[in-house]
Structures are given as C-alpha cells and as structure tokens.
Design an enzyme around this catalytic site. Sequence first.
Site, short mmCIF file in Angstrom:
data_model
loop_
_atom_site.label_atom_id
_atom_site.label_comp_id
_atom_site.label_asym_id
_atom_site.label_seq_id
_atom_site.Cartn_x
_atom_site.Cartn_y
_atom_site.Cartn_z
N LYS A 1 -3.29 4.87 7.06
CA LYS A 1 -3.41 5.42 8.40
C LYS A 1 -3.34 6.94 8.38
CE LYS A 1 -1.02 1.39 10.26
NZ LYS A 1 -0.65 0.74 8.98
N ARG B 1 -8.33 -8.71 11.01
CA ARG B 1 -8.20 -9.66 9.90
C ARG B 1 -9.00 -10.94 10.14
NH1 ARG B 1 -2.33 -8.71 9.29
NH2 ARG B 1 -2.62 -6.59 8.57
N ARG C 1 0.82 -1.21 0.00
CA ARG C 1 0.00 0.00 0.00
C ARG C 1 0.86 1.25 0.00
NH1 ARG C 1 -4.31 -0.45 4.12
NH2 ARG C 1 -5.21 -1.48 2.32
N TYR C 2 1.87 1.27 0.83
CA TYR C 2 2.72 2.45 0.96
C TYR C 2 3.94 2.29 0.05
CZ TYR C 2 -0.10 3.22 5.14
OH TYR C 2 -1.14 3.42 6.01
N ARG D 1 7.21 0.16 1.78
CA ARG D 1 7.08 -0.96 2.72
C ARG D 1 5.86 -1.80 2.34
NH1 ARG D 1 5.61 3.93 4.28
NH2 ARG D 1 4.12 4.34 5.94
N CYS E 1 -10.21 -8.75 16.26
CA CYS E 1 -9.21 -8.83 15.19
C CYS E 1 -9.70 -8.19 13.89
CB CYS E 1 -8.85 -10.29 14.92
SG CYS E 1 -7.63 -10.45 13.60
N ASP F 1 -7.23 4.02 10.34
CA ASP F 1 -6.94 3.42 9.05
C ASP F 1 -8.24 3.57 8.25
OD1 ASP F 1 -5.50 2.02 7.10
OD2 ASP F 1 -4.69 0.61 8.59
N CYS G 1 -3.31 -18.07 15.23
CA CYS G 1 -2.92 -17.27 16.40
C CYS G 1 -3.12 -18.13 17.63
CB CYS G 1 -3.81 -16.03 16.54
SG CYS G 1 -3.53 -14.85 15.24
N CYS H 1 -8.06 -12.82 19.05
CA CYS H 1 -8.66 -11.61 19.61
C CYS H 1 -10.05 -11.44 19.01
CB CYS H 1 -7.81 -10.40 19.25
SG CYS H 1 -6.07 -10.62 19.61
N ASP I 1 -11.21 -0.78 13.50
CA ASP I 1 -11.68 -0.76 12.10
C ASP I 1 -13.15 -1.18 11.98
OD1 ASP I 1 -9.19 0.05 11.05
OD2 ASP I 1 -8.46 -2.01 11.09
C1 PLP Z 1 0.09 -0.26 8.92
C2 PLP Z 1 0.59 -0.76 7.66
C3 PLP Z 1 1.94 -0.61 7.30
C4 PLP Z 1 2.96 0.06 8.19
O1 PLP Z 1 2.66 1.38 8.48
P1 PLP Z 1 3.66 2.24 9.38
O2 PLP Z 1 2.96 3.55 9.53
O3 PLP Z 1 4.95 2.33 8.62
O4 PLP Z 1 3.83 1.52 10.67
C5 PLP Z 1 2.32 -1.09 6.08
N1 PLP Z 1 1.45 -1.69 5.23
C6 PLP Z 1 0.16 -1.83 5.55
C7 PLP Z 1 -0.76 -2.47 4.58
C8 PLP Z 1 -0.33 -1.38 6.77
O5 PLP Z 1 -1.61 -1.54 7.11
S1 SF4 Z 2 -5.29 -9.16 16.33
FE1 SF4 Z 2 -5.84 -10.88 14.97
S2 SF4 Z 2 -3.95 -11.44 13.97
FE2 SF4 Z 2 -3.38 -10.20 15.75
S3 SF4 Z 2 -3.02 -11.68 17.41
FE3 SF4 Z 2 -5.15 -11.03 17.55
S4 SF4 Z 2 -6.28 -12.55 16.38
FE4 SF4 Z 2 -4.15 -12.75 15.78
#
Ligand code: PLP
Ligand code: SF4
Length: 439
Positions: free
Chosen positions: A354, A151, A129-130, A133, A149, A347, A142, A146, A310
């Site tokens: 973010k 995801r 996305r960025y 990175r 979560c 986000d 996991c 959580c 989220d």
């Molecule tokens: C949060 C995130 C990052 C890292 O973001 P930083 O602001 O550098 O910590 C990179 N890729 C994705 C998809 C993210 O959600």
């Molecule tokens: S937030 Fe989601 S991915 Fe992260 S430790 Fe908890 S359950 Fe696992």
Amino acid sequence: MDPNLGDDSAPLNNGAGGRNPVGLPWQNVSREEWNDYRWQLSHRITSVASLAGLRYFSPEETAILERVNDLYHLGITPYYLSLIRLDDPADPIALQAIPGTGEYFGMDVGEDDPLDEEKDSPVPGLTHRYPDRCLMVVTNFCSMYCRHCTRKRIWALGEGAKTEFELGKMFSYIKRHEEIRDVIVSGGDPLTLPTARIEYILKGLRKIPHVEIIRIGTRVPVVLPMRIDDELCSLLSKYGPIWINTQFNHPREVTEEARQACDRLLRAGVPVNNQTVLLKGINDHPEIIRRLNTQLLKAKVRPYYLFQCDQVRGLEHFRTRLSKGIEIMEALRGHTSGLAIPTFVVDVPGGGGKIPLMPNYILSMGEQRTILRNYEGIIVSYEEPRADGRPSARPEAESLPSRADVYRLMTGEVKALIPAGNERMARRRRRCESASPTT
Ligand SMILES: *Cc1c(COP(=O)(O)O)cnc(C)c1O
Ligand code: SF4
C-alpha cells in the site's frame, strides 16, 4: 443533486425487519427470525433467477448474468437486500451486490491476483508481505459477495473454509517467525464461520507468544449485523486485543442495526476501523465520502483507509482514476474532523504493498524555509531550525525586488500569501472591528 447521495433517512417499505421490501419472498417473517443471523444466512439470494422477480433484466442481460454467475457466485442477505432501492438501476447498494454485465465485458482487463498475494505466500492461505504482520485467509465464504471483491479469484475454489490441518500449517509458520506481531484474519469473511471455529483460530493464535494483536477483516457489521451477537462478543473479548476492520462504502449502509453491531463490538473491547473501497458510480464523490465518514464517527467507527480499487479481472468498471481519490482527500482535509479523514492508499501491482497518496501540501523547500499551503490555499513560510545558529548569507535588501511571491516566502520577507476573499480572515477582521471602540 447526485442521485447516489439520496436521502439517508427515508424509510423503505415496512415489513418485519422494518425495511423489508415488498415483493420479496419473506413477507411474513417474524422479527425474531429476521434478527437471527442463521435465518439470514439460510434465506440468501443466490441465483440470478431469484433476482428476476425483484428487478427487470432483459433476456440478453439475463444470459450474461448467468454466465457471470457461473464464474463468480452470488449471495445477498435479506438484510442487505432490504437496503437496496430496487426501482433505482444505479442504486449504490445494488451495484455492490447485484451482478452486472460490466463484470463479463471487463473480463479481459486486469489480473486475477494483481497484488501477487499468492507469490508472497509461504504457506497456502497466508500472505507475508510486510515485516511484522501477515494475513491469513481462513474461509472462502461470504454472506454477501461484493461485486468489487479484490479476492474474487478464490471464489473459484468453492465456498469452503480452511481445514484444521491447513490452519495448523499457517499457525506453525507464524510460530517460526517471531517477527510477526500482528495477524490479520481475513477471507472470505471470517465472522461467517461457526463460533467454535472462530474460537479455534483465535485460541491457536493466542498460543503464539509473539502475536501481540489480532485483526479480523469482516463485512459482517455491514451486510449481516445480527451476527455480532452476545456469544461472539464475549468470545472476542476473551481473546483480545482484537481489532476489527470492516468495509462501509456508502452512508446508506450505516443503519441503526449496523451502528448497534459496532457498539456491541466496542463494548466488548473491540475497536472497529473502516476500509472503504473507492468505487465508480457508488461512492466516487467527495460529499458521499464525507457523509459516510461523519456517519461512521457517530457510530464510533474510525475511517482508516480509502482504497483505490485494485486492477482485478472484471472490476474495471468500478475503477476510478487516482485523481478522484486525491480530489476527495482535498475536499476532506481541513473541511471536516481529522478523525473523519482516512488515508488514501493504492495497493500497487506486483506486491509493492500500500502506498499513501494525497494532494501536495509542500510547494517548495529551501534550506531555511519550507513553503506549505493549507486547505484554504493560504501559502505559508515555515521557518526551519538553524543547526549552527548562524543565519545564511543575505544580499543587500535593495537588490531584492519587493513582490509578494513564493520566493519571497522562502527568503523570509513575507510570512504568508492569503487568497483574496478568505473567509477566516474576514471573520478575524469582523471580530477586530466589533471589539474596537466606536466613536
Ligand atoms: C493490507 C495488508 C496488510 C495490513 O496493512 P496495514 O497497513 O498494516 O493495515 C498486511 N498484509 C497484507 C498482505 C495486506 O494486503
Ligand atoms: S470484499 Fe470480498 S472478501 Fe470482503 S466481504 Fe466482500 S466478497 Fe467477501
């Protein structure tokens, strides 16, 4: 007193782990077993039925929770379970681990992937996305799932890890993209993988010359601190620079075991940063966040982000208004160590990434001066540099009314507006008075 603040130091019931609650199926476990992460993993609570002996659920609740469990699995390590006060239905640790009916009733609100992680995914499991990175999902497993979560959607895919073939595709994408200098290894929880598989991933990334840093996103220090053993630490130090991002959400999670796990990481040259998720009923109070973050500093963990929850399906009951995060930031800045102050970020849906949010400290701006306010409510005039060295035009002094207001700050007549009863100014006055000779 807010019940969630609780008493950080009160010991729970004793047992082999020192905190093993009465009524759990592993009363006779030895300390060696308790401190062995493999034992912890093989003794996780994974069904609603096994929770029934620990907590009362009405038949209706049980039926709903079974349905929640069909969609989103359940997993709680004995260690994390031992942090829960089972007699408190609003326990902030329990709310993160034990399924709730809100997950079922909130199912029609939110989306599975509001952040469009999959639309920004050139290779399955990798989100780019960025600019510099990217994020790799290396496992769906996991040790503790959580309830909040982000995801959760990947849970439907089972508890498997990515295969070497799938990882290979991610590596070759990163290899082809020389702009990627920071890779976030995430999941699921990457540190639940076998050590050899973690090594395979780190080695694969280190073969790519333009990857400067590796970050690992893991809740293991919080939910399974015994996983941070010597073998893992020496592996991490071998493939550094590695940074760990973890997720402590409540001061009661900062236990002696968790502190020691973070200390072992630090000694292996791995700094630990924390990403708290702001969660209704769990930590949505400035005092809880302040206490969490000062506890983290004592453990040498740096509070990095405070995340707005989220808009994921089934998480609506955890989501706070943005104003709650702003309120918390207002209560932190100036009131406690700057090191204890994370960046509050949301986000945004649609893959916008973010966005940092904070209270307004800029009240007004003119060409010559900017009007700022501090945490005490003092309003100050900040003088800007004069590029041409010449002051701007000024009208005759007598034509300006002589009130002390924000506009006077902008014209430079008044330097600051100080609220009556300011404690710091009172301290200064007391110091002056005690320094001046008395007659
Ligand atoms: C949060 C995130 C990052 C890292 O973001 P930083 O602001 O550098 O910590 C990179 N890729 C994705 C998809 C993210 O959600
Ligand atoms: S937030 Fe989601 S991915 Fe992260 S430790 Fe908890 S359950 Fe696992």
